[in-house]
Design an enzyme around this catalytic site. Structure first.
Site, PDB file in Angstrom:
ATOM      1  CG  ASN A   8      -1.738   1.223   1.399  1.00 21.23           C
ATOM      2  OD1 ASN A   8      -1.847   2.022   0.462  1.00 21.23           O
ATOM      3  ND2 ASN A   8      -2.320   1.406   2.567  1.00 21.23           N
ATOM      4  CG  HIS A  94      -5.873   2.006   5.685  1.00 17.62           C
ATOM      5  ND1 HIS A  94      -5.342   2.952   6.526  1.00 17.62           N
ATOM      6  CD2 HIS A  94      -4.886   1.115   5.444  1.00 17.62           C
ATOM      7  CE1 HIS A  94      -4.081   2.650   6.782  1.00 17.62           C
ATOM      8  NE2 HIS A  94      -3.777   1.526   6.138  1.00 17.62           N
ATOM      9  CD  GLU A  96      -2.718   5.559   7.031  1.00 17.61           C
ATOM     10  OE1 GLU A  96      -2.781   5.554   5.791  1.00 17.61           O
ATOM     11  OE2 GLU A  96      -1.778   5.034   7.658  1.00 17.61           O
TER      12      GLU A  96
HETATM   13  P1  PGA Z   1       2.930   0.322   7.636  1.00 15.48           P
HETATM   14  O1  PGA Z   1       1.422   0.539   7.093  1.00 15.48           O
HETATM   15  O2  PGA Z   1       3.402  -0.991   7.059  1.00 15.48           O
HETATM   16  O3  PGA Z   1       3.695   1.498   7.133  1.00 15.48           O
HETATM   17  O4  PGA Z   1       2.832   0.257   9.115  1.00 15.48           O
HETATM   18  C1  PGA Z   1       0.537  -0.538   6.992  1.00 15.48           C
HETATM   19  C2  PGA Z   1      -0.788  -0.083   6.461  1.00 15.48           C
HETATM   20  O5  PGA Z   1      -1.221   1.025   6.774  1.00 15.48           O
HETATM   21  O6  PGA Z   1      -1.442  -0.816   5.684  1.00 15.48           O
END
Ligand code: PGA
Length: 250
Positions: A8, A94, A96
């Site tokens: 991602n 997700h 975020e």
């Molecule tokens: P990260 O993100 O591997 O940078 O912790 C994972 C994600 O948000 O899918």
């Protein structure tokens, strides 16, 4: 079954990087049977699809509109448009998106429905934040998040992807312990068996600070069918080391 590795990119990269990335990925994956997906920003999805050509890497979108069909929704990208751009999968919920865009179960349920109706495979992300983990509320939180999936159960494809991504482990370098991951994956598997119709099978990813140094241990855990990788997916060298670990376990 092969373990699935999805990178991602989040809001990173540009057209030149997409170009170079696919070129390097092609070389890295040569003769390597694996199950891989890459999620680039919307703008670069058609480019990624075109560059991949026959390279067996799935194109993944990072989000989808909650609105059906087409219409006056300025700035939105529909599920049908994502299909048109070559996407096979889409991340939904997700952390975020939940955190910065206030996406709640109601919105996520609509997104899940739009994705399913357009023939896109949703990868539904769930996970508790640090406070919820410390308060021991994580099972309740996960259960609440799964409600969106339950609400659209009759529309889900035969394979239902769910990614467990503890918020406190995303981008922090703090990985959940093997026990924590195994415990939550077992919980999710049990809950999903109860929630999903008999025609559906759940497959579970783990995400949160996955890197080549910890990928083997995570991928080997019972109930872990793959990993969702953020920052470590930005370079092909690191992503392909993770893919190599996944491949060794197939
Ligand atoms: P990260 O993100 O591997 O940078 O912790 C994972 C994600 O948000 O899918």
């Amino acid at each position: 079954m092969r373990k699935f590795v999805i990178g991602n990119w989040k809001m990173n990269g540009d057209a030149l990087e997409v170009h170079e990335y696919v070129h390097e990925l092609k070389t890295a994956l040569e003769g390597m049977p694996c199950s891989v997906g890459v999620a680039v920003p919307f703008l670069y999805l058609p480019q990624l699809t075109a560059l991949l050509g026959r390279i067996p890497v799935s194109v993944v979108a990072q989000d989808v509109s909650q609105f059906k069909g087409s219409g006056a929704y300025t700035g939105e990208i529909s599920a049908a448009m994502l299909r048109d751009a070559g996407c096979e999968y889409v991340l939904i919920g997700h952390s975020e998106r939940r955190q910065y865009f206030d996406e709640d179960e109601m919105v996520l349920q609509q997104k899940l429905l739009c994705a399913c109706e357009a023939g896109l495979n949703p990868i539904y992300c769930v996970g508790e934040d640090l406070n919820q983990r410390l308060q021991g509320e994580f099972f309740q939180v996960l259960d609440k998040q799964l409600a969106a999936l339950e609400a659209v159960r009759d529309h889900l494809p035969a394979t239902v992807w769910v990614a467990y991504e503890p918020v406190w482990a995303i981008g922090t370098g703090k990985v959940a312990s093997a026990e924590q991951i195994a415990e939550v994956h077992a919980f999710l598997a049990t809950r999903l068996r109860a929630i999903l119709p008999a025609r559906c099978a759940a497959r579970l990813l783990y995400g949160g600070s996955v890197k080549s140094v910890n990928a083997r241990e995570i991928l080997a855990l019972p109930g872990v069918d793959g990993v969702l990788v953020g920052s470590a997916s930005l370079t092909v060298a690191e992503l392909s080391r993770i893919i190599e670990e996944a491949r060794a376990m197939a």
